[in-house]
Design an enzyme around this catalytic site. Structure first.
Site, PDB file in Angstrom:
ATOM      1  N   SER A   1       5.851   2.219   0.323  1.00 12.54           N
ATOM      2  CA  SER A   1       5.267   2.687   1.569  1.00 12.54           C
ATOM      3  C   SER A   1       3.814   2.240   1.579  1.00 12.54           C
ATOM      4  CB  SER A   1       5.326   4.223   1.612  1.00 12.54           C
ATOM      5  OG  SER A   1       4.500   4.758   2.632  1.00 12.54           O
TER       6      SER A   1
ATOM      7  N   TYR B   1       4.221  12.364  -2.590  1.00  8.72           N
ATOM      8  CA  TYR B   1       4.743  11.139  -1.976  1.00  8.72           C
ATOM      9  C   TYR B   1       3.920   9.937  -2.437  1.00  8.72           C
ATOM     10  CZ  TYR B   1       6.863   8.269   1.705  1.00  8.72           C
ATOM     11  OH  TYR B   1       7.557   7.303   2.405  1.00  8.72           O
TER      12      TYR B   1
END
Length: 184
Positions: free
Chosen positions: A139, A152
């Protein structure tokens, strides 16, 4: 991708679903999975309507043994594996102080360990194909830190490091497997 066997985790929605549909259009055979069986079945229907050979599976990417069993089941069902896209992921919106240990571990089990186990479980099959490609989805949060996304961020940074090291190892070994890390 014509007639190549592509494995995609997290294919019940989002990026995984979009990848499955595009690969179906390109003529790939698809082994798609998601923890949500209803969603991945709907993706499989869309891909089949495009003419793809597709099989869908329920898979919890937070469970190591399930991932290794999945790799063997896909090999049994399709005979080979050419492309693996470790895409499944979850998120928790909480500060470092707020997030529980249980939520942090759950996220790491799915996002990081799921990708590690998916890479390791399928690597022998990708190598055996003679032209394998492994894609680990990180990401932009694997490149920058963002408040309330510490778990995350940690997982996505770890995916990046793992994938870059694996790529170098396979180059040194002259293995017939390409490795990519993407940062949407």
């Amino acid at each position: 991708f014509k007639d190549k066997v592509a494995v995609i985790t997290g294919a019940g929605s989002g990026i995984g679903q979009a990848l499955a549909i595009e690969l179906a259009k390109a003529g790939a055979q698809l082994a798609i999975s998601d923890i949500n069986l209803e969603n991945v079945a709907a993706t499989a229907q869309q891909c089949a309507a495009l003419g793809a050979k597709v099989k869908h599976y329920r898979l919890d990417c937070g469970k190591r043994d399930a991932i290794y069993a999945h790799a063997e089941e896909v090999l049994k069902d399709f005979g080979s594996v050419n492309l693996v896209i470790n895409n499944a992921g979850v998120a928790v919106n909480a500060t470092v102080r707020e997030i529980s240990d249980e939520d942090f571990h759950w996220l790491m089990d799915v996002n990081f360990w799921g990708m590690v186990h998916g890479s390791r479980a399928f690597l022998p099959h990708l190598t055996a194909s003679g032209d394998g490609h492994l894609v680990n989805v990180s990401s932009i949060f694997g490149m920058i830190g963002v408040p309330k996304q510490s778990s995350y961020n940690a997982a996505k940074f770890a995916i990046r490091g793992f994938t870059e090291a694996l790529r170098q190892e396979l180059i040194l070994e002259k293995a017939p497997v390409q490795v990519s890390c993407v940062h949407p």
